[in-house]
Design an enzyme around this catalytic site. Structure first.
Site: not given
Ligand SMILES: *Cc1c(COP(=O)(O)O)cnc(C)c1O
Ligand code: SF4
Length: 374
Positions: A110, A94, A270, A103, A112, A107, A307, A90-91, A314
């Site tokens: 979560c 990175r 989220d 996991c 995801r 959570c 986010d 996305r960025y 973010k």
């Molecule tokens: C959070 C995130 C990152 C890392 O973001 P930083 O601000 O560099 O910590 C990279 N890719 C995705 C998709 C993210 O959600």
């Molecule tokens: S927040 Fe989601 S991905 Fe992170 S440890 Fe909890 S269940 Fe796993």
């Protein structure tokens, strides 16, 4: 020490066992863990003090998760930004690499929730595909191993992934995002530390939401990682009924620093389906930042971010009050004690070169004409 896999296997995953341990309704739990699995490690179970407390809320399923029918499974649209399986790009520089769906705990809030707890981890062929993509994309200098939780992979798979990533010449940083140190401290073995430190620079961002999570065993596990030369950061989610309170948050940040962890991000929750009952107002987060900044060590203040729904990434937030006005003359600032200060702009600056800054405060307070030069 007991093998971490055996400790993990003693976790509560069945409604029957949860009913026995915590006196909840077995049938009600059974309906929820079908779509959204449960796992509570011995460390986390031992930290629950009473029904409905901050630890309980994070791990014990609630029927309200099933009422959230309008919300989306993937509000951050991570699936849309995925060029090869398990990779989110996305960025600019990175990427996230999702290496497992497992996991230590599931959570309830979560992001995801659509993925975690489903069987499966990154297969050999998929790792090769991800590495091939990264090799081609020389702009990527930072890979974040995520999931699920990468530290639930066995040592040999962690080593395989690190080795493969380190074969990419332009890759600078490897980071882990993990909740393992705080929930399954037995996993942080000397062997794991020995493997990881071969591949520096490695960073880890650990997930913590409440000061009670920093038990002596957890702090020791974090210490082992820090002793292996891994800089530790923390990610915290702002959660209703868990940590939506300045005093709890300050205690958490202090406990993190004591465990040699630098608070990194505080996330707004989220909009993920099944988690909306954890959301707070944005003001709650801003008030927490205000209660920390200036009042305690600057080291204890995380970046507060949202986010953005729809895949915007973010976005940082600061209380508006700090910058009351900004114009060619200077900045009008308010400190943590509510006192106002003036910072003049340098007089020699060629004003045309000033970067475009547009704060809501300056929009409100400047005449329309002052904004016209942009
Ligand atoms: C959070 C995130 C990152 C890392 O973001 P930083 O601000 O560099 O910590 C990279 N890719 C995705 C998709 C993210 O959600
Ligand atoms: S927040 Fe989601 S991905 Fe992170 S440890 Fe909890 S269940 Fe796993």
């Amino acid at each position: 020490m007991e093998d971490w896999k055996k400790v993990l296997a003693r976790s509560i995953t069945k409604p029957k066992d949860l009913a026995k341990q915590l006196g909840v309704d077995e049938k009600e739990i059974a309906d929820i863990v079908g779509p959204y699995p449960m796992r509570i490690t011995p460390t986390v179970l031992a930290t629950i003090k009473e029904k409905g407390d901050a630890i309980w809320k994070q791990v014990v399923p609630e029927s309200i998760e099933l009422d959230d029918i309008d919300a989306q499974d993937d509000p951050l649209e991570e699936d849309t930004d995925s060029p090869v399986p398990h990779l989110v790009h996305r960025y600019p520089d990175r990427v996230l690499l999702m290496v497992t769906n497992q996991c230590p705990i599931y959570c309830r809030f979560c992001t995801r929730k659509r993925l975690v707890g489903k069987p499966g981890f990154l297969k050999k062929g998929e790792l090769d595909q991800a590495v091939a993509y990264l090799r081609e994309h020389t702009e990527v200098r930072d890979v974040i191993l995520s999931g699920g939780d990468p530290l639930l992979l066995p040592d040999h798979l962690i080593e395989r992934i690190l080795k493969a990533l380190r074969s990419i010449p332009h890759l600078e940083l490897i980071r882990f995002g993990t909740r393992v140190p705080g929930t399954l401290p037995e996993r942080i073995t000397p062997e794991l530390c020995e493997i990881v430190k071969q591949y520096h620079p490695i960073y880890m961002n650990l997930h913590f939401n409440h000061p009670d999570e920093l038990t002596p065993e957890v702090k020791e596990a974090c210490g082992r990682l820090a002793d292996a030369g891994i800089p530790l950061g923390a990610q915290t989610v702002l959660l209703k009924g868990v940590n939506d309170d300045p005093d709890i948050m300050k205690r958490l940040m202090h406990q993190l620093l004591l465990a040699r962890i630098k608070p990194y991000y505080l996330y707004m929750a989220d909009l993920t389906k099944g988690t909306n009952h954890f959301r707070t107002t944005v003001e709650t987060g801003l008030r927490i930042i205000q209660a920390l900044q200036g009042h305690t060590s600057g080291m204890a203040v995380p970046h507060f971010v949202i986010d953005a729904p729809g895949g915007g990434g973010k976005i940082p937030l600061l209380p508006n009050e700090y910058l009351l006005n900004l114009d060619d003359e200077g900045a009008v600032l308010k400190n943590f004690e509510n006192k106002t200060y003036h910072y003049p702009q340098p007089s020699t600056t060629d004003k045309k070169e000033l970067p475009m800054v547009n704060t809501s405060a300056s929009r409100d307070m400047c005449s329309a004409g002052a904004m016209d030069d942009h």
